[in-house]
Design a protein around this motif. Structure first.
Motif, PDB file in Angstrom:
ATOM      1  N   VAL A 141       0.789  -1.244  -0.120  1.00 29.82           N
ATOM      2  CA  VAL A 141       0.215  -0.180   0.036  1.00 29.82           C
ATOM      3  C   VAL A 141       1.019   1.325  -0.065  1.00 29.82           C
ATOM      4  N   GLY A 142       1.212   1.655  -1.455  1.00 27.13           N
ATOM      5  CA  GLY A 142       2.242   2.702  -1.358  1.00 27.13           C
ATOM      6  C   GLY A 142       3.718   2.081  -1.035  1.00 27.13           C
ATOM      7  N   ALA A 143       4.571   3.147  -1.242  1.00 26.70           N
ATOM      8  CA  ALA A 143       6.201   2.838  -0.917  1.00 26.70           C
ATOM      9  C   ALA A 143       6.073   3.009   0.795  1.00 26.70           C
ATOM     10  N   SER A 144       5.208   3.642   1.080  1.00 32.70           N
ATOM     11  CA  SER A 144       5.301   4.052   2.753  1.00 32.70           C
ATOM     12  C   SER A 144       4.991   2.640   3.559  1.00 32.70           C
ATOM     13  N   GLN A 145       4.270   1.784   3.066  1.00 36.18           N
ATOM     14  CA  GLN A 145       3.966   0.481   3.615  1.00 36.18           C
ATOM     15  C   GLN A 145       5.124  -0.525   3.365  1.00 36.18           C
ATOM     16  N   SER A 154      15.454  14.352   5.338  1.00 37.01           N
ATOM     17  CA  SER A 154      14.924  13.641   4.561  1.00 37.01           C
ATOM     18  C   SER A 154      13.322  13.643   4.475  1.00 37.01           C
ATOM     19  N   PHE A 155      12.736  12.546   3.974  1.00 35.48           N
ATOM     20  CA  PHE A 155      11.304  12.255   3.758  1.00 35.48           C
ATOM     21  C   PHE A 155      10.835  12.015   5.282  1.00 35.48           C
ATOM     22  N   VAL A 156       9.935  12.805   5.834  1.00 34.08           N
ATOM     23  CA  VAL A 156       9.349  12.908   7.099  1.00 34.08           C
ATOM     24  C   VAL A 156       9.047  11.636   7.892  1.00 34.08           C
ATOM     25  N   SER A 157       8.984  10.538   7.146  1.00 33.78           N
ATOM     26  CA  SER A 157       8.189   9.343   7.704  1.00 33.78           C
ATOM     27  C   SER A 157       9.420   8.411   8.209  1.00 33.78           C
ATOM     28  N   TYR A 158      10.564   8.564   7.744  1.00 33.74           N
ATOM     29  CA  TYR A 158      11.695   7.424   7.888  1.00 33.74           C
ATOM     30  C   TYR A 158      12.111   7.263   9.474  1.00 33.74           C
ATOM     31  N   SER A 159      12.336   8.231  10.128  1.00 28.57           N
ATOM     32  CA  SER A 159      12.771   8.191  11.506  1.00 28.57           C
ATOM     33  C   SER A 159      11.570   7.681  12.510  1.00 28.57           C
ATOM     34  N   ASN A 172      16.148  12.489  -4.093  1.00 27.33           N
ATOM     35  CA  ASN A 172      15.856  12.654  -2.679  1.00 27.33           C
ATOM     36  C   ASN A 172      14.613  13.708  -2.360  1.00 27.33           C
ATOM     37  N   ASN A 173      13.940  13.242  -1.606  1.00 30.76           N
ATOM     38  CA  ASN A 173      12.783  14.550  -0.859  1.00 30.76           C
ATOM     39  C   ASN A 173      13.305  14.752   0.342  1.00 30.76           C
ATOM     40  N   PRO A 174      13.753  16.128   0.651  1.00 32.07           N
ATOM     41  CA  PRO A 174      13.259  17.273  -0.102  1.00 32.07           C
ATOM     42  C   PRO A 174      14.094  17.841  -1.110  1.00 32.07           C
ATOM     43  N   SER A 186      16.884   1.078  -0.096  1.00 33.17           N
ATOM     44  CA  SER A 186      16.825   2.046  -1.040  1.00 33.17           C
ATOM     45  C   SER A 186      15.684   2.520  -1.350  1.00 33.17           C
ATOM     46  N   ASP A 187      15.233   3.698  -1.104  1.00 26.43           N
ATOM     47  CA  ASP A 187      13.878   4.467  -1.552  1.00 26.43           C
ATOM     48  C   ASP A 187      14.034   4.946  -2.954  1.00 26.43           C
ATOM     49  N   GLU A 188      13.635   4.521  -3.764  1.00 22.41           N
ATOM     50  CA  GLU A 188      13.744   4.637  -5.150  1.00 22.41           C
ATOM     51  C   GLU A 188      12.263   5.093  -5.899  1.00 22.41           C
ATOM     52  N   ILE A 189      11.591   5.552  -5.020  1.00 21.00           N
ATOM     53  CA  ILE A 189      10.264   6.218  -5.435  1.00 21.00           C
ATOM     54  C   ILE A 189      10.420   7.276  -6.425  1.00 21.00           C
ATOM     55  N   TYR A 190      11.534   7.923  -6.468  1.00 21.12           N
ATOM     56  CA  TYR A 190      11.678   9.002  -7.764  1.00 21.12           C
ATOM     57  C   TYR A 190      12.643   8.541  -8.747  1.00 21.12           C
ATOM     58  N   ALA A 191      12.959   7.236  -9.039  1.00 21.18           N
ATOM     59  CA  ALA A 191      13.677   6.867 -10.238  1.00 21.18           C
ATOM     60  C   ALA A 191      13.164   7.170 -11.451  1.00 21.18           C
ATOM     61  N   PHE A 239       4.202   3.649  -7.577  1.00 19.61           N
ATOM     62  CA  PHE A 239       3.673   4.051  -8.656  1.00 19.61           C
ATOM     63  C   PHE A 239       3.098   5.421  -8.486  1.00 19.61           C
ATOM     64  N   SER A 240       3.585   5.876  -7.154  1.00 19.74           N
ATOM     65  CA  SER A 240       2.855   7.340  -6.793  1.00 19.74           C
ATOM     66  C   SER A 240       3.321   8.278  -7.798  1.00 19.74           C
ATOM     67  N   LYS A 241       4.619   8.429  -7.945  1.00 23.59           N
ATOM     68  CA  LYS A 241       5.341   9.629  -8.281  1.00 23.59           C
ATOM     69  C   LYS A 241       5.484   9.790  -9.730  1.00 23.59           C
ATOM     70  N   GLY A 242       6.500   8.707 -10.228  1.00 20.93           N
ATOM     71  CA  GLY A 242       6.612   8.772 -11.874  1.00 20.93           C
ATOM     72  C   GLY A 242       5.389   8.545 -12.380  1.00 20.93           C
ATOM     73  N   TRP A 298      -3.718   6.136  -5.547  1.00 21.51           N
ATOM     74  CA  TRP A 298      -3.985   4.378  -5.787  1.00 21.51           C
ATOM     75  C   TRP A 298      -3.496   3.748  -4.638  1.00 21.51           C
ATOM     76  N   ARG A 299      -2.524   4.285  -3.883  1.00 21.39           N
ATOM     77  CA  ARG A 299      -1.884   3.609  -2.989  1.00 21.39           C
ATOM     78  C   ARG A 299      -1.521   2.298  -3.436  1.00 21.39           C
ATOM     79  N   LEU A 300      -0.363   2.483  -4.206  1.00 13.89           N
ATOM     80  CA  LEU A 300       0.378   1.347  -4.736  1.00 13.89           C
ATOM     81  C   LEU A 300       1.867   1.377  -4.667  1.00 13.89           C
TER      82      LEU A 300
HETATM   83  N1  PLP Z   1       9.218   7.996  -0.175  1.00 11.64           N
HETATM   84  C1  PLP Z   1       9.459   9.150  -0.545  1.00 11.64           C
HETATM   85  C2  PLP Z   1      10.982   9.674  -0.432  1.00 11.64           C
HETATM   86  C3  PLP Z   1       8.504   9.978  -0.780  1.00 11.64           C
HETATM   87  O1  PLP Z   1       8.671  11.389  -0.931  1.00 11.64           O
HETATM   88  C4  PLP Z   1       7.070   9.637  -0.463  1.00 11.64           C
HETATM   89  C5  PLP Z   1       5.905  10.498  -0.602  1.00 11.64           C
HETATM   90  O2  PLP Z   1       6.137  11.514  -0.489  1.00 11.64           O
HETATM   91  C6  PLP Z   1       7.041   8.032  -0.210  1.00 11.64           C
HETATM   92  C7  PLP Z   1       8.168   7.504  -0.005  1.00 11.64           C
HETATM   93  C8  PLP Z   1       5.712   7.579   0.043  1.00 11.64           C
HETATM   94  O3  PLP Z   1       5.336   7.436  -1.169  1.00 11.64           O
HETATM   95  P1  PLP Z   1       3.871   6.384  -1.678  1.00 11.64           P
HETATM   96  O4  PLP Z   1       2.969   7.300  -1.801  1.00 11.64           O
HETATM   97  O5  PLP Z   1       4.154   5.287  -2.433  1.00 11.64           O
HETATM   98  O6  PLP Z   1       3.634   5.953  -0.190  1.00 11.64           O
END
Ligand code: PLP
Length: 389
Positions: free
Chosen positions: A98-102, A124-129, A174-176, A202-207, A234-237, A243-245
């Motif tokens: 359910v998203g890269a988040s899960q 970094s992306f705020v969720s990691y820590s 990287n985000n941000p 390796s978070d490659e969501i922006y590949a 699938f969220s970004k690119g 869709w949360r995938l």
């Molecule tokens: N990783 C990074 C670096 C992000 O910026 C985001 C969303 O902003 C996510 C993961 C989460 O993506 P998803 O929508 O696939 O859960």
């Protein structure tokens, strides 16, 4: 009367995301141009939406396999092989999430014992820590430097490693900051990872959003495949945030453990989203390319504009964020973002919410129409001019 605080100590101590405060402020104002949200301004291409509609019409309304539709896992294996030169087994080494988040959450829960340290590279992306903490681990942050364009330096990594370090999390692009690590830079980090026997998320969501240099996957670096958990989605690119995938690819011993957690907590990702993603992978790559070209043009415009108005901004190699320095204004990033919102109705995110090293910067998402960006640039320029008058 309830006398007990039923909430877990860990959750009580978790800080709410700093981004939310700004969204809440902006949500109650009229005429705001938002460069705040980190999501594409494109609607998911029609053929992808149609595939989901068709899947419903055909009655695909039940669960899929825990790991996801095998056909989609096969398509993902082909995609990561063709695009990033890494090979996985669709039956055992790929999970739809359910998203890269899960996927990030699953990865930490699968590998961490209480007290294990995870190196998080900030800003970094705020969720990691928080996700490390929730999984019982201890986040150890590295503050990257503006003069290195926020790239993680090998000596900074060496210095952060202790006997408790289990994992390193990297995110490129990287985000941000938009900073992208090239293959040589990844190779240098890989040597340290190998030496200290670490695992890498390796978070490659922006590949798909790499504008200048070709994207290099950490899993494709020699010797790294067996110690990398590759996270993408699938969220970004593909412009599919709602869709949360997402998906994760990892060697069998890790992905099987992640699947154990996934099957108890989530069962599977959304079935119609999986049908849509299959269409996106089969027939959507031209759309991905045209969105990438559009972001690149907008990046060029906004980075040039920031530098021209005296807000020093490195060229972000990927993602859709510019991260200019606002130090020349003498304001903190919170003061700048709040002042800009109140006086000129432009929403940006103060850099400090992404970690200490983000202070002195603001994150501006340029996934917004060029007209919006032009108007935002005018307003930001006026805001800075008024500060000095
Ligand atoms: N990783 C990074 C670096 C992000 O910026 C985001 C969303 O902003 C996510 C993961 C989460 O993506 P998803 O929508 O696939 O859960």
């Amino acid at each position: 009367m309830i006398k007990t605080n039923f909430l877990s100590k860990t959750v009580r101590e978790l800080k709410p995301s700093g981004i939310r405060r700004f969204f809440d402020l902006a949500a109650n104002m009229e005429g705001v141009i938002s460069l705040g949200v980190g999501e594409p301004d494109f609607i998911t291409p029609w053929n992808v939406r149609e595939a989901a509609i068709l899947s419903l019409e055909e009655g695909y309304t039940s669960y899929t396999a825990n790991a996801g539709l095998l056909e989609l896992r096969k398509a993902i294996v082909k995609y990561v092989k063709d695009s990033f030169q890494v090979e996985y087994q669709p039956e055992t080494e790929v999970i739809l999430t359910v998203g890269a988040s899960q996927a990030i959450d699953l990865a930490f829960r699968a590998i961490l014992n209480p007290g294990d340290e995870v190196i998080v590279v900030e800003p970094s992306f705020v969720s990691y820590s928080p996700l490390v903490t929730l999984a019982g681990g201890v986040p150890v942050t590295i503050q990257t430097k503006k003069e290195n364009s926020f790239k993680l330096m090998p000596d900074e990594l060496e210095a952060a490693i202790t006997s408790k370090t289990k994992a390193l999390l990297i995110c490129s692009p990287n985000n941000p900051t938009g900073t992208q690590l090239n293959r040589e830079e990844l190779v240098r980090l890989a040597q340290i990872v190998e030496k200290h026997d670490l695992i890498v998320l390796s978070d490659e969501i922006y590949a798909e959003l790499a504008y200048d240099d070709p994207f290099a996957s950490f899993a494709s670096i020699e010797g790294m495949w067996e110690r990398t958990i590759l996270i993408n989605g699938f969220s970004k690119g593909f412009a599919m945030t709602g869709w949360r995938l997402g998906f994760v690819c990892a060697p069998r011993y890790i992905s099987e453990s992640m699947l154990k957690i996934h099957q108890y907590t989530m069962m599977c990702a959304s079935t119609m989203a999986q049908h849509a993603a299959l269409e996106a992978l089969k027939h959507g790559m031209n759309d991905v390319e045209s969105m990438r070209n559009s972001y690149r043009a907008r990046r060029n415009y906004i980075v040039k504009s920031f530098n021209e108005m005296g807000l020093e901004c490195h060229i972000p190699g990927g993602a859709f964020y510019a991260f200019p320095s606002i130090e020349s204004t003498g304001l903190t990033s919170e003061q700048f973002a709040e002042g800009l919102l109140m006086e000129e109705k432009v929403a940006v995110v103060p850099g400090n919410v992404f970690g200490e090293s983000g202070e002195g910067h603001i994150r501006c998402s340029y996934a917004s129409s060029i007209e919006n960006l032009q108007e935002a640039v005018k307003r930001i320029e006026r805001f800075i001019t008024n500060l000095h008058s």
